[in-house]
Motif scaffolding. Structure first.
Motif, PDB file in Angstrom:
ATOM      1  N   GLY A 133      24.930  35.797  40.980  1.00  0.00           N
ATOM      2  CA  GLY A 133      25.862  36.939  41.116  1.00  0.00           C
ATOM      3  C   GLY A 133      25.041  38.105  41.613  1.00  0.00           C
ATOM      4  N   ARG A 134      23.684  38.056  42.057  1.00  0.00           N
ATOM      5  CA  ARG A 134      22.846  39.177  42.409  1.00  0.00           C
ATOM      6  C   ARG A 134      23.149  39.326  43.911  1.00  0.00           C
ATOM      7  NH1 ARG A 134      18.513  36.643  38.866  1.00  0.00           N
ATOM      8  NH2 ARG A 134      18.879  37.406  36.910  1.00  0.00           N
ATOM      9  N   ASP A 135      22.838  40.678  44.437  1.00  0.00           N
ATOM     10  CA  ASP A 135      22.709  40.611  46.046  1.00  0.00           C
ATOM     11  C   ASP A 135      21.510  40.204  46.126  1.00  0.00           C
ATOM     12  OD1 ASP A 135      25.149  42.362  46.263  1.00  0.00           O
ATOM     13  OD2 ASP A 135      24.228  44.327  45.692  1.00  0.00           O
ATOM     14  N   PRO A 136      21.193  39.710  47.607  1.00  0.00           N
ATOM     15  CA  PRO A 136      20.089  39.095  48.169  1.00  0.00           C
ATOM     16  C   PRO A 136      19.127  39.912  48.559  1.00  0.00           C
ATOM     17  CG  PRO A 136      21.678  38.786  49.664  1.00  0.00           C
ATOM     18  CD  PRO A 136      22.510  39.413  48.238  1.00  0.00           C
ATOM     19  N   THR A 137      18.711  40.829  47.541  1.00  0.00           N
ATOM     20  CA  THR A 137      17.483  41.967  48.106  1.00  0.00           C
ATOM     21  C   THR A 137      16.275  41.213  47.863  1.00  0.00           C
ATOM     22  OG1 THR A 137      17.305  42.560  45.677  1.00  0.00           O
ATOM     23  CG2 THR A 137      19.126  43.864  46.979  1.00  0.00           C
ATOM     24  N   PRO A 138      15.430  41.753  48.580  1.00  0.00           N
ATOM     25  CA  PRO A 138      14.025  41.035  48.763  1.00  0.00           C
ATOM     26  C   PRO A 138      13.548  40.743  46.934  1.00  0.00           C
ATOM     27  CG  PRO A 138      14.036  42.722  50.399  1.00  0.00           C
ATOM     28  CD  PRO A 138      15.342  43.112  49.586  1.00  0.00           C
ATOM     29  N   LYS A 139      13.793  41.837  46.254  1.00  0.00           N
ATOM     30  CA  LYS A 139      13.353  41.783  44.856  1.00  0.00           C
ATOM     31  C   LYS A 139      14.022  40.681  44.336  1.00  0.00           C
ATOM     32  CE  LYS A 139      13.202  44.315  40.431  1.00  0.00           C
ATOM     33  NZ  LYS A 139      13.558  45.369  39.717  1.00  0.00           N
ATOM     34  N   ASN A 140      15.430  40.440  44.264  1.00  0.00           N
ATOM     35  CA  ASN A 140      16.108  39.314  43.584  1.00  0.00           C
ATOM     36  C   ASN A 140      15.565  37.973  44.193  1.00  0.00           C
ATOM     37  OD1 ASN A 140      17.527  40.875  41.890  1.00  0.00           O
ATOM     38  ND2 ASN A 140      19.052  41.249  43.390  1.00  0.00           N
ATOM     39  N   ILE A 141      15.328  38.059  45.633  1.00  0.00           N
ATOM     40  CA  ILE A 141      15.116  36.832  46.313  1.00  0.00           C
ATOM     41  C   ILE A 141      13.496  36.340  45.609  1.00  0.00           C
ATOM     42  CG2 ILE A 141      14.463  35.578  48.467  1.00  0.00           C
ATOM     43  CD1 ILE A 141      16.706  37.405  49.637  1.00  0.00           C
ATOM     44  N   LYS A 142      12.650  37.188  45.584  1.00  0.00           N
ATOM     45  CA  LYS A 142      11.668  37.121  44.859  1.00  0.00           C
ATOM     46  C   LYS A 142      11.545  36.584  43.671  1.00  0.00           C
ATOM     47  CE  LYS A 142       7.130  39.023  44.332  1.00  0.00           C
ATOM     48  NZ  LYS A 142       6.090  40.094  44.521  1.00  0.00           N
ATOM     49  N   ARG A 143      12.232  36.865  42.739  1.00  0.00           N
ATOM     50  CA  ARG A 143      12.646  36.679  41.355  1.00  0.00           C
ATOM     51  C   ARG A 143      13.191  35.213  41.316  1.00  0.00           C
ATOM     52  NH1 ARG A 143      16.714  39.881  37.936  1.00  0.00           N
ATOM     53  NH2 ARG A 143      15.356  41.520  38.792  1.00  0.00           N
ATOM     54  N   ALA A 144      14.240  34.603  42.454  1.00  0.00           N
ATOM     55  CA  ALA A 144      14.943  33.460  42.468  1.00  0.00           C
ATOM     56  C   ALA A 144      13.841  32.654  42.763  1.00  0.00           C
ATOM     57  CB  ALA A 144      16.053  33.635  43.188  1.00  0.00           C
ATOM     58  N   GLN A 145      13.049  32.741  43.903  1.00  0.00           N
ATOM     59  CA  GLN A 145      11.835  31.997  44.051  1.00  0.00           C
ATOM     60  C   GLN A 145      10.780  31.791  43.320  1.00  0.00           C
ATOM     61  OE1 GLN A 145      11.750  30.405  47.558  1.00  0.00           O
ATOM     62  NE2 GLN A 145      10.400  29.030  46.110  1.00  0.00           N
ATOM     63  N   ALA A 146      10.498  32.646  42.336  1.00  0.00           N
ATOM     64  CA  ALA A 146       9.735  32.314  41.209  1.00  0.00           C
ATOM     65  C   ALA A 146      10.381  31.424  40.139  1.00  0.00           C
ATOM     66  CB  ALA A 146       9.343  33.490  40.435  1.00  0.00           C
ATOM     67  N   GLU A 147      11.649  31.576  39.859  1.00  0.00           N
ATOM     68  CA  GLU A 147      12.182  30.586  39.145  1.00  0.00           C
ATOM     69  C   GLU A 147      12.236  29.299  39.777  1.00  0.00           C
ATOM     70  OE1 GLU A 147      16.548  30.583  36.652  1.00  0.00           O
ATOM     71  OE2 GLU A 147      15.778  32.327  37.873  1.00  0.00           O
ATOM     72  N   LEU A 148      12.703  28.941  41.083  1.00  0.00           N
ATOM     73  CA  LEU A 148      12.670  27.759  41.707  1.00  0.00           C
ATOM     74  C   LEU A 148      11.375  27.096  41.539  1.00  0.00           C
ATOM     75  CD1 LEU A 148      14.860  28.515  44.787  1.00  0.00           C
ATOM     76  CD2 LEU A 148      15.253  26.842  42.982  1.00  0.00           C
ATOM     77  N   ASP A 149      10.089  27.823  41.798  1.00  0.00           N
ATOM     78  CA  ASP A 149       8.901  27.344  41.795  1.00  0.00           C
ATOM     79  C   ASP A 149       8.491  27.029  40.550  1.00  0.00           C
ATOM     80  OD1 ASP A 149       8.447  28.005  44.598  1.00  0.00           O
ATOM     81  OD2 ASP A 149       7.474  29.877  44.009  1.00  0.00           O
ATOM     82  N   GLU A 150       8.779  27.545  39.557  1.00  0.00           N
ATOM     83  CA  GLU A 150       8.343  27.372  38.030  1.00  0.00           C
ATOM     84  C   GLU A 150       9.450  26.076  37.521  1.00  0.00           C
ATOM     85  OE1 GLU A 150       8.484  29.152  33.496  1.00  0.00           O
ATOM     86  OE2 GLU A 150       8.683  30.543  35.242  1.00  0.00           O
ATOM     87  N   LEU A 151      10.420  26.145  37.571  1.00  0.00           N
ATOM     88  CA  LEU A 151      11.450  25.268  37.023  1.00  0.00           C
ATOM     89  C   LEU A 151      12.207  24.174  38.042  1.00  0.00           C
ATOM     90  CD1 LEU A 151      13.693  27.837  35.140  1.00  0.00           C
ATOM     91  CD2 LEU A 151      11.845  26.492  34.162  1.00  0.00           C
ATOM     92  N   GLY A 152      11.856  24.161  39.211  1.00  0.00           N
ATOM     93  CA  GLY A 152      12.496  23.415  40.064  1.00  0.00           C
ATOM     94  C   GLY A 152      13.930  23.392  40.114  1.00  0.00           C
ATOM     95  N   PRO A 153      14.504  21.744  40.159  1.00  0.00           N
ATOM     96  CA  PRO A 153      15.875  21.704  40.016  1.00  0.00           C
ATOM     97  C   PRO A 153      16.647  22.158  38.810  1.00  0.00           C
ATOM     98  CG  PRO A 153      14.860  19.949  40.777  1.00  0.00           C
ATOM     99  CD  PRO A 153      14.002  20.676  40.501  1.00  0.00           C
ATOM    100  N   ALA A 154      15.879  22.400  37.775  1.00  0.00           N
ATOM    101  CA  ALA A 154      16.350  22.933  36.628  1.00  0.00           C
ATOM    102  C   ALA A 154      16.681  24.323  36.505  1.00  0.00           C
ATOM    103  CB  ALA A 154      15.460  22.905  35.265  1.00  0.00           C
ATOM    104  N   ALA A 155      16.198  25.211  37.626  1.00  0.00           N
ATOM    105  CA  ALA A 155      16.863  26.540  37.776  1.00  0.00           C
ATOM    106  C   ALA A 155      18.126  26.307  38.403  1.00  0.00           C
ATOM    107  CB  ALA A 155      15.759  27.045  38.861  1.00  0.00           C
ATOM    108  N   ILE A 156      18.608  25.453  39.167  1.00  0.00           N
ATOM    109  CA  ILE A 156      19.759  25.325  39.976  1.00  0.00           C
ATOM    110  C   ILE A 156      20.677  24.687  38.736  1.00  0.00           C
ATOM    111  CG2 ILE A 156      21.313  24.161  41.431  1.00  0.00           C
ATOM    112  CD1 ILE A 156      18.966  26.252  42.367  1.00  0.00           C
ATOM    113  N   GLU A 157      20.279  23.988  37.748  1.00  0.00           N
ATOM    114  CA  GLU A 157      21.065  23.165  36.849  1.00  0.00           C
ATOM    115  C   GLU A 157      21.542  24.429  35.906  1.00  0.00           C
ATOM    116  OE1 GLU A 157      22.863  20.633  36.892  1.00  0.00           O
ATOM    117  OE2 GLU A 157      21.615  19.635  38.340  1.00  0.00           O
TER     118      GLU A 157
END
Length: 72
Positions: free
Chosen positions: A44-68
């Motif tokens: 539910g976040r706007d795809p701003t560079p800051k939010n995309i960077k935060r989401a990428q960090a979450e994907l890198d750390e948690l992998g598929p669990a970030a999506i789940e």
């Protein structure tokens, strides 16, 4: 259960996750490829560079669990 029946108990045949043999074949949110932008939008976040960077960090750390956690 007849897979040709269009609706059983309000569930269309195409949406059922149990086959005629009773096997459960559920798909989850992580069954598809996700980008950091996709994850930011799903949260539910706007795809701003800051939010995309935060989401990428979450994907890198948690992998598929970030999506789940977001799209079960």
């Amino acid at each position: 259960m007849d897979d040709n029946e269009p609706i059983i108990s309000g569930t269309p045949a195409a949406a059922r996750t149990v086959d005629a043999a009773g096997r459960h074949d559920a798909r989850t949110g992580a069954d598809q490829a996700w980008t950091a932008e996709d994850l930011a939008k799903a949260k539910g976040r706007d795809p701003t560079p800051k939010n995309i960077k935060r989401a990428q960090a979450e994907l890198d750390e948690l992998g598929p669990a970030a999506i789940e956690r977001t799209v079960p």
